[in-house]
Write an enzyme that holds these catalytic residues in place. Structure first.
Site, mmCIF file in Angstrom:
data_model
loop_
_atom_site.group_PDB
_atom_site.id
_atom_site.type_symbol
_atom_site.label_atom_id
_atom_site.label_comp_id
_atom_site.label_asym_id
_atom_site.label_seq_id
_atom_site.Cartn_x
_atom_site.Cartn_y
_atom_site.Cartn_z
ATOM 1 N N LYS A 279 0.837 -1.202 0.000
ATOM 2 C CA LYS A 279 0.000 0.000 0.000
ATOM 3 C C LYS A 279 0.870 1.249 0.000
ATOM 4 O O LYS A 279 2.012 1.193 0.474
ATOM 5 C CB LYS A 279 -0.850 0.024 1.283
ATOM 6 N N ARG A 353 -10.212 -11.647 2.328
ATOM 7 C CA ARG A 353 -11.055 -12.737 1.806
ATOM 8 C C ARG A 353 -10.329 -14.075 1.877
ATOM 9 O O ARG A 353 -10.961 -15.114 2.010
ATOM 10 C CB ARG A 353 -11.506 -12.382 0.375
HETATM 11 N N1 BES Z 1 -8.075 -3.855 4.643
HETATM 12 C C1 BES Z 1 -8.224 -3.475 3.294
HETATM 13 C C2 BES Z 1 -9.540 -2.752 3.019
HETATM 14 C C3 BES Z 1 -9.643 -1.352 3.525
HETATM 15 C C4 BES Z 1 -9.016 -0.320 2.848
HETATM 16 C C5 BES Z 1 -10.413 -1.064 4.610
HETATM 17 C C6 BES Z 1 -9.154 0.975 3.294
HETATM 18 C C7 BES Z 1 -10.561 0.227 5.033
HETATM 19 C C8 BES Z 1 -9.931 1.251 4.395
HETATM 20 C C9 BES Z 1 -8.202 -4.701 2.386
HETATM 21 O O1 BES Z 1 -7.403 -5.729 2.819
HETATM 22 C C10 BES Z 1 -7.701 -4.263 1.059
HETATM 23 O O2 BES Z 1 -6.588 -3.832 1.011
HETATM 24 N N2 BES Z 1 -8.520 -4.363 0.029
HETATM 25 C C11 BES Z 1 -8.154 -3.934 -1.260
HETATM 26 C C12 BES Z 1 -8.642 -4.961 -2.236
HETATM 27 C C13 BES Z 1 -8.149 -4.750 -3.638
HETATM 28 C C14 BES Z 1 -6.665 -4.991 -3.703
HETATM 29 C C15 BES Z 1 -8.885 -5.677 -4.562
HETATM 30 C C16 BES Z 1 -8.811 -2.590 -1.513
HETATM 31 O O3 BES Z 1 -9.936 -2.399 -1.076
HETATM 32 O O4 BES Z 1 -8.157 -1.741 -2.096
HETATM 33 MN MN MN Z 2 -5.419 -5.506 2.144
#
Ligand code: BES
Ligand code: MN
Ligand code: ZN
Length: 500
Positions: A279, A353
């Site tokens: 990230k 997931r």
């Molecule tokens: N924990 C995050 C989701 C999240 C992001 C929650 C920001 C709250 C605030 C999750 O693990 C994630 O990173 N999801 C990705 C999925 C994507 C790579 C398909 C997302 O939502 O960007």
């Molecule tokens: Mn994530």
């Protein structure tokens, strides 16, 4: 913080601070309010007419009483228009009252409940407890010196009313409110715990305390146990970290196969860096909150145990960090989930997931009548609903409706999202059964679709709490940081299931 009822005339006491909840407008004051107005020489009426306190929702105004008798201060708290009034409005107003009470340094607060037919007394009493307790919450565990102390804590809240008719309802509401507020506060404390302390082991230790307190059965699977089980999802994510992953299983009323069984599953990512698909640095620290689904499950289990809820309840929290390293899982990898489904990893940041599918498959071993999971699963859900509601996905109408009803009562909004077969098609992989992302469009729905494929055969609901699990600002009775979302809704739902 303790809550009491006192049967006396509010205007005749000498309470250090008495909160008076008033609807908007300058309509007639109720009997108690009119008596207080008189004790203050007509000050309440004057302030209402002056425009200083029209009674808008959550507006407050402190009146000091210079007379020899009567409450030393009267805190006016606005409720907005009576036609719009509901329990959640009172919860928020009670939160505003609690914060104003703390600012006065009175140390305690008395309160006259609003006079209205729109919300039952029991719900008013519960909302008072929740509103005051949650609004005045602070996470000070890592503060030292002056910052470690709460300034002007409200140690005691007393509902003052002359008649005894409402006593039983108010006591019941207090009991409910204490349970719900305590569960949310526990969830906030654990949720706010930073990643270096709040590890999977930390969560397992909290689960152990819960198990010991209420005689639950606790099973914690270690990395080697997960390998034996074939939990390819959790193990894939956990490959990158040296911090031992834990697959936590709490069972309330384990032997009671005569009771209906419900399974809860929560995402326990104690820190989500994104892994190899790392990230951006900017808000990465917020990913200490990525365990909040798992924490909500633990908090619910803890309260269910304390309440001795007559249901068989299984709480499952797969917990690990998601970090990049030389051993981390990589884009392109294919793993096999506990459910025997193969998943192609297109993005290591879609890790929630991967854990949840193993949690859901494990839950099915208990043959539960339903499975409910909670997860800070997708940024897409936050984009869709903001912090105003959690996304609710469900394969069972009755389950969806029951959760919506409970959420309506708790004030934790949920918004139903679709599970069209299109989303399942969108995550089909060229090389495996599914891929772990379906691209940018419908991100919350495609994530849910992978879970759905694993829940297949069991009524299932999924709450995406990505937008609601923590707040970046103080908002009504929510404080900046973990909100403790989940347990207040789940407990209301479970109590209803248990007929309690
Ligand atoms: N924990 C995050 C989701 C999240 C992001 C929650 C920001 C709250 C605030 C999750 O693990 C994630 O990173 N999801 C990705 C999925 C994507 C790579 C398909 C997302 O939502 O960007
Ligand atoms: Mn994530
Ligand atoms: Zn995550």
């Amino acid at each position: 913080m303790e809550f009491y009822i006192a049967h006396r005339v509010a205007a005749e006491g000498d309470d250090p601070l008495l909160a008076l909840f008033l609807f908007e407008g300058d309509g007639l004051l109720g009997r108690e309010a009119a008596a207080l107005d008189e004790a203050l020489g007509g000050l309440v009426t004057r302030v209402r007419k002056s425009g200083e306190f029209p009674g808008k929702a959550r507006e407050t105004c402190v009146l000091h009483n210079a007379a020899a008798k009567g409450p030393r201060r009267v805190l006016l708290v606005g409720l907005g228009r009576e036609a719009d009034f509901a329990a959640e409005g009172f919860r928020r107003a009670a939160g505003a009252a609690g914060l104003a009470a703390r600012a006065t340094r009175a140390g305690e607060m008395s309160a006259v409940l609003p006079v209205t037919d729109r919300v039952p007394r029991e719900e008013l009493a519960s909302a008072l407890v929740e509103g005051v307790a949650l609004a005045t919450y602070e996470f000070r565990r890592h503060k030292t010196g002056e910052g470690a102390e709460e300034k002007g804590p409200v140690a005691r809240v007393t509902v003052v009313e002359e008649g005894r008719e409402g006593r039983v309802a108010i006591e019941k509401g207090f009991a409910l409110g204490r349970t719900l507020a305590e569960a949310a506060i526990w969830a906030r404390d654990v949720g706010n715990t930073p990643g270096n302390e709040g590890t999977p082991t930390f969560l397992a230790n909290r689960a152990k305390e819960i198990a010991e307190e209420s005689g639950m059965k606790l099973t914690v699977l270690e990395r080697a146990d997960m390998e034996v089980e074939g939990m390819g999802g959790v193990l894939g994510v956990a490959r990158g970290t040296l911090e031992p992953p834990k697959f936590i299983v709490l069972e309330h009323n384990p032997g009671r196969t005569d009771l209906p069984c419900i399974a809860l599953v929560g995402k326990g990512i104690t820190f989500d860096s994104g892994g190899i698909s790392i990230k951006p640095a900017e808000n990465m620290h917020e990913m200490k909150f990525d365990k909040c689904g798992g924490v909500a499950v633990l908090a619910t289990m803890r309260a269910a145990g304390r309440l001795r809820l007559p249901i068989r309840l299984v709480g499952i929290v797969p917990a690990t960090e998601n970090l990049p390293s030389g051993t981390a899982y990589k884009p392109g990898d294919v793993v096999r989930s506990l459910g025997g489904i193969t998943i192609e990893v297109l993005n290591t940041d879609a890790e929630g997931r991967m854990l949840l599918v193993d949690g859901i498959s494990y839950a099915k071993r208990y043959k539960p009548k339903c499975i409910v999971d909670l997860a800070t699963l997708t940024g897409a859900c936050q984009v869709a609903l903001g912090d105003a509601a959690s996304g609710l996905f469900a394969t069972d109408e009755a389950l969806a409706e029951a959760l919506q009803k409970a959420a309506g009562k708790s004030g934790e909004r949920v918004w139903r999202m679709p599970l069209y077969p299109d989303y399942t098609d969108q995550i089909r992989s060229d090389v495996a059964d599914f891929k772990n992302t379906g691209g940018r469009s419908a991100g919350a729905c495609t994530a849910a679709a992978l879970l759905q494929a694993h829940a297949e055969g069991t009524p299932w609901a999924h709450l995406d709490i990505a937008g609601t699990a923590w707040s970046n600002k103080d908002r009504d009775y929510l404080r900046k940081g973990a909100t403790g979302v989940g347990p207040r809704t789940l407990l209301r739902w479970l109590m209803e299931q248990a007929g309690k």
